[in-house]
Design an enzyme around this catalytic site. Structure first.
Site, PDB file in Angstrom:
ATOM      1  CE1 TYR A 152      24.182   8.880  82.631  1.00  0.00           C
ATOM      2  CE2 TYR A 152      26.277   9.979  83.277  1.00  0.00           C
ATOM      3  CZ  TYR A 152      24.977   9.530  83.478  1.00  0.00           C
ATOM      4  OH  TYR A 152      24.741   9.555  84.833  1.00  0.00           O
ATOM      5  CD  GLU A 240      21.077   9.373  84.354  1.00  0.00           C
ATOM      6  OE1 GLU A 240      21.943   8.672  84.906  1.00  0.00           O
ATOM      7  OE2 GLU A 240      20.008   9.299  84.812  1.00  0.00           O
TER       8      GLU A 240
END
Length: 431
Positions: A152, A240
């Site tokens: 991530y 993101e």
């Protein structure tokens, strides 16, 4: 009951909700999912590709034949076909054509065309769409890549740091808030100096913390720097990437991304904001935005016409407390003009659910006399048919009350918010 209405209203406000990541019991960064600009997945991926970020090869199609041709042009070992809607949960969604799943993998180009036929023009129902689903007008035909490992990575603006920060975790492909709650030691943060940008040592340290080894560490660091370049150039508030992964072939790829933009930068990001997809938005919300108004639709029958999101939620709350149900709230904001008041009433008058209108204005920046003039003009020109309750306080309120009282219009004045809510609910009950 009253508290539940505040929760319901805040869930509709894209500016109101915030998520926090925590590290060692201290707040790491606050994620604010404010997303005025809606981009489809393929649009975000194109932006990333245009800025040198590695993404899967893909094409976009709006007919089954185009999808088939795109699959052939890719010449990929395996192809992923994705329905393009803004809602999440596409993979587990169901089409009203009978097809299950808005994301399909196949090694046969001909199957791509068959699947696209059952997607395009049909509604896809997911856990995040209305019950009738959302019509699919485009599909993305992309090269399917195997993922050896998922991480991530995000860059976002953080008030606590007075600027951008990088947040990463070697545990990707899952809900990052869950990782922060259960394994906070797996969340890594780097504060970025807005003047220096991402330094080489920061990029390498983040790549190492994400678990990239050898030549992949250099690739990951390069991608991190390119993502920051994108972040700056498009005036993003958040980029993101989840998953930020590596493939068996030794590539670092941004497989899925969400980009949030600063709506105040629209004046210099015209090309990006022109891509805004409003096809899935409430038409009333879209029309309100054209006049710099913020409209949130709800399920009741009393329209709330206010200035400020906090006052809007309080108004919805007190209507609910007195047994009524808000149909919406419409936020005028600060620098309101008489023409905006007129357009606001025009929107509310066009909503068939609305059986009464409650105007609740606290004039700080707002001049109450401007509101009053806009109200009287709207009432006369739109032939308003529903009861209207008005509560005004603040700047130039005495002049505003004089305008309303001398208008000769059937406007019910209220002394305070509680009085206004009671009168609005009573006006609907009497009907």
């Amino acid at each position: 009951m009253a508290a539940s209405m505040v929760v319901k209203a805040s869930n509709h406000l894209r500016t109101s909700a915030a998520k926090c990541l925590f590290l060692n019991n201290q707040q790491v960064v606050q994620l604010t999912p404010r997303r005025w600009l809606n981009l489809q997945e393929y649009q975000s991926k194109k932006l990333m590709a245009d800025h040198g970020v590695t993404v899967q090869r893909f094409f976009v199609a709006d007919t089954a034949n185009d999808a088939l041709e795109a699959a052939r042009r890719l010449k990929a070992r395996e192809i992923v076909l994705k329905a393009q809607i803004l809602a999440g949960g596409r993979g587990k969604g169901v089409f009203n054509s009978g097809l299950k799943g808005g994301v399909h993998l196949t090694k046969d180009c001909n199957i791509v065309g068959q699947l696209a036929k059952q997607m395009l023009g049909y509604n896809l129902v997911t856990k995040q769409t209305p019950k009738e689903g959302v019509k699919v007008n485009k599909v993305m035909v992309a090269e399917a890549l195997d993922i050896t490992r998922e991480t991530y990575f995000a860059i976002l603006m953080d008030r606590a740091c007075n600027g951008p920060v990088m947040v990463g975790s070697p545990q990707g492909g899952v809900d990052i808030e869950e990782v922060a709650a259960t394994n906070p030691e797996l969340i890594f943060k780097e504060v970025i100096d807005i003047f220096e940008g991402v330094r080489d040592d920061q990029a390498f340290r983040m790549a190492e913390n994400l678990g990239f080894k050898g030549s992949l560490q250099q690739q990951a660091a390069d991608q991190i720097k390119k993502l920051y370049s994108l972040f700056l150039k498009v005036d993003a508030t958040q980029v993101e990437v989840n998953p930020f992964g590596e493939t068996p072939e030794g590539q670092v790829v941004c497989f899925d991304a969400k980009i949030n933009f600063d709506d105040n930068a629209e004046f210099r990001q015209k090309e990006i904001f022109a891509m805004d997809d409003t096809s899935e938005s409430d038409p009333l919300e879209t029309e309100a935005a054209r006049h710099d108004l913020k409209y949130i639709g709800m399920d009741g029958n009393i329209a709330c016409f206010v200035n400020g999101a906090g006052l809007a939620m309080a108004t919805c709350d007190i209507i609910d407390l007195h047994g009524g149900k808000p149909a919406n709230f419409l936020d005028l904001g600060g620098g309101v003009q008489e023409s905006q008041v007129y357009q606001a009433f025009k929107l509310l008058n066009a909503d068939p659910k609305v059986e009464a209108i409650l105007v609740n204005i606290f004039g700080g920046i707002v001049n109450c006399a401007i509101i009053a003039n806009g109200i009287t003009k709207a009432c006369r020109e739109l032939a308003l048919k529903v009861p209207l309750v008005v509560r005004l306080e603040g700047t130039n309120v005495h002049e505003a009350k004089r305008i309303l009282s001398e208008s000769g219009l059937p406007i019910t004045s209220a002394s305070d918010l509680d009085d206004a809510a009671r009168k609005a609910v009573a006006s609907v009950t009497r009907k």
